[in-house]
Design an enzyme around this catalytic site. Structure first.
Site, mmCIF file in Angstrom:
data_model
loop_
_atom_site.group_PDB
_atom_site.id
_atom_site.type_symbol
_atom_site.label_atom_id
_atom_site.label_comp_id
_atom_site.label_asym_id
_atom_site.label_seq_id
_atom_site.Cartn_x
_atom_site.Cartn_y
_atom_site.Cartn_z
ATOM 1 N N THR A 50 -1.650 16.751 85.175
ATOM 2 C CA THR A 50 -2.327 18.045 85.316
ATOM 3 C C THR A 50 -3.844 17.951 85.176
ATOM 4 O OG1 THR A 50 -1.938 18.409 82.956
ATOM 5 C CG2 THR A 50 -0.314 19.312 84.486
ATOM 6 N N GLU A 51 -4.383 16.742 85.139
ATOM 7 C CA GLU A 51 -5.814 16.571 84.872
ATOM 8 C C GLU A 51 -6.706 17.334 85.844
ATOM 9 O OE1 GLU A 51 -3.880 12.843 83.104
ATOM 10 O OE2 GLU A 51 -3.548 14.197 84.793
#
Length: 258
Positions: free
Chosen positions: A134-135
């Protein structure tokens, strides 16, 4: 303060247990160093043949501790590089560790936590566990795991997960090749233990270590260089004590005791 990483041994299985449930087992420098220390201990322990990574609490690992990263935003580039190299070293250590590593994922594995899972040799997860890198949703980059995920899944699937940044169910993670099996929560511990014990009892430790080493190295080589390297490893393996023992037992129709 209780250790953020716990070690246990059951017969020939070594357990590394993430023990920061109040922070959803978020990775900070102390936890990364704790996992490295556990790997040091199990690498030197000749009775341990397979390592299992599991976690306390509802979440396997939520990724990097964002409170720590926020504090580091005032760091110099050199200071941030030094910190990021801790995670790089851990991922590479797990990927190249001479003993097999199984991730037992009882809950969500997100961002760096999903990266931790990605570098393990086998992954078994509960159905409700979600996975995702999810960066990109918070302006960060899945830098270290990207290198390994390209090897594991190929460019197409890696792009889908890394650039999309979406969470996927355990069943989808299994379909793309990130997870080896999805197991009901009440059976997860037994399933992983059965797999680990099967590997311990039926496979040569040195053969698994050499095979894992080769898988990591041949992908960097040209076809010709890879085949030359494979021939050398083939010759090396024939002279090993495990190979002599295994072939003798097979020819004599005896059960091999690994």
């Amino acid at each position: 303060m209780e250790d953020q990483v716990k070690l246990e041994q059951k017969d020939r299985l070594g357990y590394i247990i993430l023990n920061r449930p109040e922070k959803r087992n978020a990775l900070n420098a102390a936890m990364v160093k704790g996992i490295q220390g556990a790997l040091d201990a199990f690498e030197q322990n000749n009775t341990v043949k397979v390592v299992i990574i599991k976690a306390e609490g509802k979440v396997f690992c939520s990724g990097a501790d964002l409170e720590d990263i926020k504090k580091m935003q005032t760091n110099t580039y050199e200071e941030n590089l030094l910190d990021s190299q801790l995670l790089k070293a851990l991922f590479y250590r797990l990927y190249s560790f001479p003993k097999l590593v199984i991730a037992q994922v009882q809950g969500h594995a997100l961002a760096g936590g999903c990266g931790l899972v990605s570098v393990c040799d086998f992954v078994y997860a509960a159905p409700h566990a979600k996975f995702g890198y999810t960066e990109v949703k918070i302006g960060f980059v899945p830098a270290m795991v990207l290198v390994f995920l390209l090897r594991k899944l190929g460019e197409g699937k890696a792009k889908e997960l890394l650039l999309g940044g979406e969470l996927i169910e355990a069943s989808r993670a299994a379909a793309v090749g990130l997870v080896n099996g999805v197991v009901e929560p009440e059976d997860l511990d037994q399933k992983v233990q059965e797999l680990a014990n099967h590997l311990v009892e039926h496979n040569s430790g040195s053969s698994m270590a050499l095979t894992k080493e080769m898988i990591g190295k041949v992908q960097e080589m040209s076809l010709e260089d890879a085949l030359d390297y494979a021939a050398q490893m083939n010759a090396r393996a024939r002279a090993s004590e495990d190979c002599k023992k295994g072939i003798a037992a097979f020819l004599e129709k005896k059960k091999i005791q690994w």
